[in-house]
Scaffold this motif. Structure first.
Motif, mmCIF file in Angstrom:
data_model
loop_
_atom_site.group_PDB
_atom_site.id
_atom_site.type_symbol
_atom_site.label_atom_id
_atom_site.label_comp_id
_atom_site.label_asym_id
_atom_site.label_seq_id
_atom_site.Cartn_x
_atom_site.Cartn_y
_atom_site.Cartn_z
ATOM 1 N N LEU A 4 -133.702 -11.371 29.949
ATOM 2 C CA LEU A 4 -133.009 -12.663 29.834
ATOM 3 C C LEU A 4 -133.656 -13.512 28.753
ATOM 4 N N ALA A 5 -132.823 -14.187 27.972
ATOM 5 C CA ALA A 5 -133.330 -15.172 27.004
ATOM 6 C C ALA A 5 -132.777 -16.536 27.366
ATOM 7 N N THR A 6 -133.665 -17.522 27.433
ATOM 8 C CA THR A 6 -133.277 -18.907 27.673
ATOM 9 C C THR A 6 -133.412 -19.641 26.347
ATOM 10 N N CYS A 7 -132.315 -20.197 25.872
ATOM 11 C CA CYS A 7 -132.332 -20.766 24.522
ATOM 12 C C CYS A 7 -131.841 -22.210 24.521
ATOM 13 N N THR A 8 -132.399 -22.999 23.615
ATOM 14 C CA THR A 8 -131.986 -24.390 23.468
ATOM 15 C C THR A 8 -131.642 -24.652 22.012
ATOM 16 N N SER A 9 -130.537 -25.361 21.834
ATOM 17 C CA SER A 9 -130.109 -25.795 20.510
ATOM 18 C C SER A 9 -129.923 -27.298 20.566
ATOM 19 N N SER A 10 -130.494 -28.033 19.623
ATOM 20 C CA SER A 10 -130.373 -29.490 19.755
ATOM 21 C C SER A 10 -130.368 -30.237 18.425
ATOM 22 N N ILE A 63 -137.502 -14.023 27.298
ATOM 23 C CA ILE A 63 -137.643 -14.678 25.989
ATOM 24 C C ILE A 63 -137.215 -16.138 26.131
ATOM 25 N N GLU A 64 -137.963 -17.013 25.467
ATOM 26 C CA GLU A 64 -137.521 -18.409 25.350
ATOM 27 C C GLU A 64 -137.460 -18.732 23.855
ATOM 28 N N ALA A 65 -136.381 -19.360 23.439
ATOM 29 C CA ALA A 65 -136.253 -19.720 22.023
ATOM 30 C C ALA A 65 -135.576 -21.079 21.920
ATOM 31 N N SER A 66 -136.238 -22.001 21.233
ATOM 32 C CA SER A 66 -135.712 -23.357 21.107
ATOM 33 C C SER A 66 -135.720 -23.775 19.651
ATOM 34 N N ALA A 67 -134.615 -24.339 19.208
ATOM 35 C CA ALA A 67 -134.518 -24.778 17.816
ATOM 36 C C ALA A 67 -133.734 -26.076 17.775
ATOM 37 N N ILE A 117 -128.534 -21.453 15.971
ATOM 38 C CA ILE A 117 -128.389 -20.078 15.484
ATOM 39 C C ILE A 117 -129.765 -19.415 15.316
ATOM 40 N N TYR A 118 -130.802 -20.223 15.044
ATOM 41 C CA TYR A 118 -132.155 -19.652 14.923
ATOM 42 C C TYR A 118 -132.664 -19.159 16.274
ATOM 43 N N ALA A 119 -132.357 -19.911 17.339
ATOM 44 C CA ALA A 119 -132.773 -19.473 18.676
ATOM 45 C C ALA A 119 -132.037 -18.191 19.051
ATOM 46 N N LEU A 120 -130.758 -18.152 18.726
ATOM 47 C CA LEU A 120 -129.967 -16.936 18.989
ATOM 48 C C LEU A 120 -130.527 -15.745 18.214
#
Ligand code: NDP
Length: 370
Positions: A269-275, A191-195, A222-225
């Motif tokens: 695995l989830a790769t997430c970005t918060s910015s 999973i990839e999730a970026s917010a 928190i949205y990516a999580l």
């Protein structure tokens, strides 16, 4: 017919015992009788800021079960102006000092907390003590201990608590959950999730850790999580993270960008970005026989989804809904029917626990086991 439709409904409902009225109501339905209009619950908004003004207050006109009944603000002129605009009685305006008197106001069933993050716990606890159900914006609070206090206060008062996770009611996000849960493309593996968004005014509360509890992660990451959790349908067992700051003047106390990895059971695995440095709005799930994604994934409107296919990706087609009306209606329905909310306080607490582990992982460089 000698019986009017409304008269029929009244007669059936007036029989009292639900068991004996049910067959008559069913007969009425078959004869085309109208359903009685559902009772709309009165909501009081606490904190008349950007979200309350631009999204929540206008959403009541699209709501089936909720009406705007009260306003709580530190600015009386603004509250009076909102009261006029939305037809709220002046007697239902409070400030932060008079807020507890809301307990004597039968017009208000639900308190919707739309304050800076560090104030969520206090106003949820005070609302519960005033006998009101609570819908609280995300993030639920700024510590796990505060989440525990909020859950305990609502339990003690026998009131419901839900968190403002609007995407749990949004059709494209619901489709991502369904595609994963039903293994339409086989089991999800990655999973990839970026917010993210580029934050402006450096003096705002979001960049003040005492009020925000952190920075981008608490607010938008928190949205990516959430996405990683609801697409995997599981809870992470370990997290690792790296934080970076490109603007040390603006980000003195708050986090700017954090990249984090979540490890789920079965090795997913989830790769997430918060910015807070740049715009990001994308969720992607890679499964055994294909992928599915949203981009943009978390806007109030205009969400776009695609799924892989042999002859090229296909667009998802769902209606663009009022997410806040849907979220409030679901909470009202939970209250009216006595059912549990899928975004109850426990769900907000799970995110807080993981976000605290992400901060710890970023600060120590260690993988944190959950
Ligand atoms: P704003 O700063 O625009 O509004 C917050 C309001 O809280 C203020 O207008 C003010 O209202 C009141 N307030 C009370 N004390 C303070 C204080 N010390 N500093 C600042 N404001 C104070 O914030 P947002 O509306 O953007 O965010 C509010 C909450 O909603 C946050 O928890 C945020 O995470 C969440 N949110 C959720 C979104 C979602 O999509 N679900 C999107 C955006 C935000 P008044 O003047 O009436 O007293």
């Amino acid at each position: 017919m000698g019986q009017t439709r409304r008269g029929f409904i009244r007669m059936a409902a007036g029989l009292g015992a639900a068991a004996s009225a049910a067959p008559l109501l069913e007969l009425g339905r078959r004869l085309g009788a109208e359903e009685p209009a559902p009772r709309k619950l009165g909501f009081a908004l606490v904190g008349l800021g950007k979200l309350a003004g631009e999204q929540i207050a206008p959403a009541f006109k699209n709501s089936r079960l909720c009406r705007l009944a009260g306003l709580v603000s530190g600015h009386p002129d603004k509250a009076r102006q909102w009261a006029q605009q939305y037809g709220v009685a002046e007697k239902n305006i409070y400030d932060y000092q008079t807020f507890d008197r809301i307990k004597d106001n039968p017009d208000v069933d639900v308190v919707y907390v739309v304050l800076p993050n560090s104030m969520h716990a206090e106003y949820t606890v005070r609302a519960a003590k005033a006998g009101k159900h609570v819908l609280c914006e995300k993030p639920m609070a700024i510590s796990v201990k505060e989440c525990d206090d909020m859950i305990a206060a609502c339990q003690a008062a026998n009131r419901k608590l839900a968190i403002g996770y609007r995407l749990h009611f949004e059709p494209y996000n619901l489709e991502m959950m369904r595609l994963a849960r039903e293994k339409v493309f086989g089991a999800v593996k990655l999973i990839e999730a970026s917010a993210g968004f580029r934050i402006g005014d450096p003096t705002q509360w979001r960049l003040n850790k005492a009020l925000s509890g952190g920075g981008s992660l608490m607010d938008i990451g928190i949205y990516a999580l959430q996405a990683a959790r609801y697409i995997s349908g599981a809870e992470p067992v370990a997290v690792s993270a790296e934080a970076t700051v490109t603007d040390p003047v603006k980000f003195k106390g708050a986090d700017e960008s954090i990249l984090f990895h979540l490890k789920f059971p079965d090795g997913i695995l989830a790769t997430c970005t918060s910015s807070y440095a740049t715009g990001l709005s994308r969720y992607w799930a890679g499964a055994e026989q294909g992928w599915f994604e949203l981009s943009p994934a978390l806007y109030y409107h205009g969400i776009h989804g695609r799924v892989s296919a042999q002859d090229g990706p296909k667009d998802m087609q769902f209606p663009d809904i009022d997410q806040f009306a849907a979220e409030m209606d679901d909470f009202a329905d939970c209250i009216l029917k006595g059912r549990a909310s899928k975004v109850a306080g426990e769900e907000g607490r799970r995110d807080l626990k993981i976000m605290m582990a992400i901060y710890e992982a970023a600060a120590t460089g260690k993988t944190i086991t959950l």
